[in-house]
Scaffold this motif. Structure first.
Motif, PDB file in Angstrom:
ATOM      1  N   GLU A  94     -57.619  84.927 153.740  1.00 21.32           N
ATOM      2  CA  GLU A  94     -57.161  85.777 154.644  1.00 21.32           C
ATOM      3  C   GLU A  94     -56.777  85.254 155.861  1.00 21.32           C
ATOM      4  OE1 GLU A  94     -58.385  90.251 155.781  1.00 21.32           O
ATOM      5  OE2 GLU A  94     -59.805  89.053 155.403  1.00 21.32           O
ATOM      6  N   LEU A  95     -55.829  85.333 156.472  1.00 22.94           N
ATOM      7  CA  LEU A  95     -55.590  84.929 158.002  1.00 22.94           C
ATOM      8  C   LEU A  95     -54.857  86.036 158.744  1.00 22.94           C
ATOM      9  CD1 LEU A  95     -54.157  81.622 159.201  1.00 22.94           C
ATOM     10  CD2 LEU A  95     -53.137  83.617 160.154  1.00 22.94           C
ATOM     11  N   LYS A  96     -55.511  86.549 159.575  1.00 25.37           N
ATOM     12  CA  LYS A  96     -55.024  87.516 160.460  1.00 25.37           C
ATOM     13  C   LYS A  96     -54.527  87.447 161.815  1.00 25.37           C
ATOM     14  CE  LYS A  96     -57.284  91.656 158.068  1.00 25.37           C
ATOM     15  NZ  LYS A  96     -58.285  92.956 158.110  1.00 25.37           N
ATOM     16  N   PRO A  97     -53.310  87.459 162.236  1.00 20.70           N
ATOM     17  CA  PRO A  97     -53.025  87.045 163.626  1.00 20.70           C
ATOM     18  C   PRO A  97     -53.029  88.274 164.485  1.00 20.70           C
ATOM     19  CG  PRO A  97     -51.260  87.137 162.238  1.00 20.70           C
ATOM     20  CD  PRO A  97     -52.078  87.414 161.518  1.00 20.70           C
ATOM     21  N   LYS A  98     -53.551  88.105 165.782  1.00 21.33           N
ATOM     22  CA  LYS A  98     -53.088  89.166 166.723  1.00 21.33           C
ATOM     23  C   LYS A  98     -52.424  88.453 167.913  1.00 21.33           C
ATOM     24  CE  LYS A  98     -57.588  91.838 166.033  1.00 21.33           C
ATOM     25  NZ  LYS A  98     -59.007  92.030 166.630  1.00 21.33           N
ATOM     26  N   VAL A  99     -51.530  89.131 168.735  1.00 21.78           N
ATOM     27  CA  VAL A  99     -51.010  88.557 169.560  1.00 21.78           C
ATOM     28  C   VAL A  99     -50.718  89.546 170.934  1.00 21.78           C
ATOM     29  CG1 VAL A  99     -49.326  87.222 167.954  1.00 21.78           C
ATOM     30  CG2 VAL A  99     -48.470  89.565 168.843  1.00 21.78           C
ATOM     31  N   ASP A 100     -50.445  88.803 171.880  1.00 20.27           N
ATOM     32  CA  ASP A 100     -50.284  89.549 173.285  1.00 20.27           C
ATOM     33  C   ASP A 100     -49.194  88.634 174.035  1.00 20.27           C
ATOM     34  OD1 ASP A 100     -50.875  91.499 175.281  1.00 20.27           O
ATOM     35  OD2 ASP A 100     -51.964  89.823 176.251  1.00 20.27           O
TER      36      ASP A 100
END
Length: 253
Positions: free
Chosen positions: A176-182
């Motif tokens: 599992e790899l979950k990215p978050k971006v801003d």
């Protein structure tokens, strides 16, 4: 004599394979869980090897190939529907990333999640797009070049792994790899939206960029999937080639 020489070469290759692949000598290794050391080492690796390291499976960071992806696929038949598909995608800018935080990477990597945070001043996606749309009685069918620029891009990756053993060594497999971006700004350029009316293409691009935040909020889930696939592939190739323990200093150091 030649036969014995060939046998010796084969045995030597098998021996080296059993030892595993090591990081380049000029990359400093860290102790397990040493966050500040890991930040420094990863940043040093990015600066020294923007073109990647084929020997350990690290792909080029300055230009990264992305999979084709459907960004929007609203149902056909409704009064308003849209299909937007991106192809031949490349990503530029990972080589300018600065790692700001690293959490995890303990001796038992499956005991907790790994987190990597990074800042990238400018990230660029380029490729071709295919769009089909209808708004009431208006229909559009367009294909052209696509360029997307993310400015002041901040990325957080939550990574979960399991361990696999090969040749008595531990290797990581990402499940599992979950990215978050801003981001501060998103600039989009779509050419040939209206091949018969270039002025309308310019107007529509201006409308999209003036209202970029609304478009981003709508398209973010699909864009995050693109980043997830890209980042997973980059890390997977390294984890497949380099044993987890070989990424770090032995306990006695």
């Amino acid at each position: 004599m030649h036969k014995y020489s060939l046998l010796f070469v084969i045995l030597l290759m098998l021996y080296k394979t059993s030892l595993g692949i090591e990081l380049p000598d000029d990359i400093k290794k860290c102790h397990f869980g040493d966050s500040q050391c890991l930040i420094n080492t990863i940043n040093d690796l990015i600066r020294r090897y923007p073109n990647g390291i084929p020997g350990i499976g690290l792909a080029p960071l300055n230009v990264t190939q992305l999979d084709d992806i459907s960004i929007v696929n609203r149902p056909n038949g409704a009064s308003v529907w849209l299909s937007f598909y991106l192809q031949n995608l490349t990503n530029k800018g990972f080589n300018n990333a600065t790692i700001t935080q690293v959490i995890g990477f303990n001796k038992d990597p499956s005991s907790s999640s790994m987190i990597i945070k990074a800042h990238i001043p400018r990230l660029i996606h380029k490729g071709t797009y295919n769009m089909l749309s209808r708004i009431l009685l208006f229909r559009a069918n367009a294909t052209g070049s696509f360029c997307s620029e993310f400015l002041n891009f901040r990325l957080e990756m939550l990574i979960k792994t399991i361990q696999e053993y090969r040749n008595n060594k531990r290797y990581l497999r990402i499940y599992e790899l979950k990215p978050k971006v801003d981001l501060q700004r998103w600039i989009i350029s779509l050419d040939s939206l209206y091949t018969e009316n270039t002025d309308m293409t310019i107007v529509m691009n201006n409308v999209i960029n003036e209202n970029w935040l609304e478009f981003w909020q709508e398209l973010e889930p699909s864009m995050l999937k693109t980043f997830e696939l890209c980042l997973t592939l980059i890390l997977k190739r390294v984890f497949d080639n380099v044993a987890y323990d070989d990424l770090f200093l032995p306990d006695e150091y």
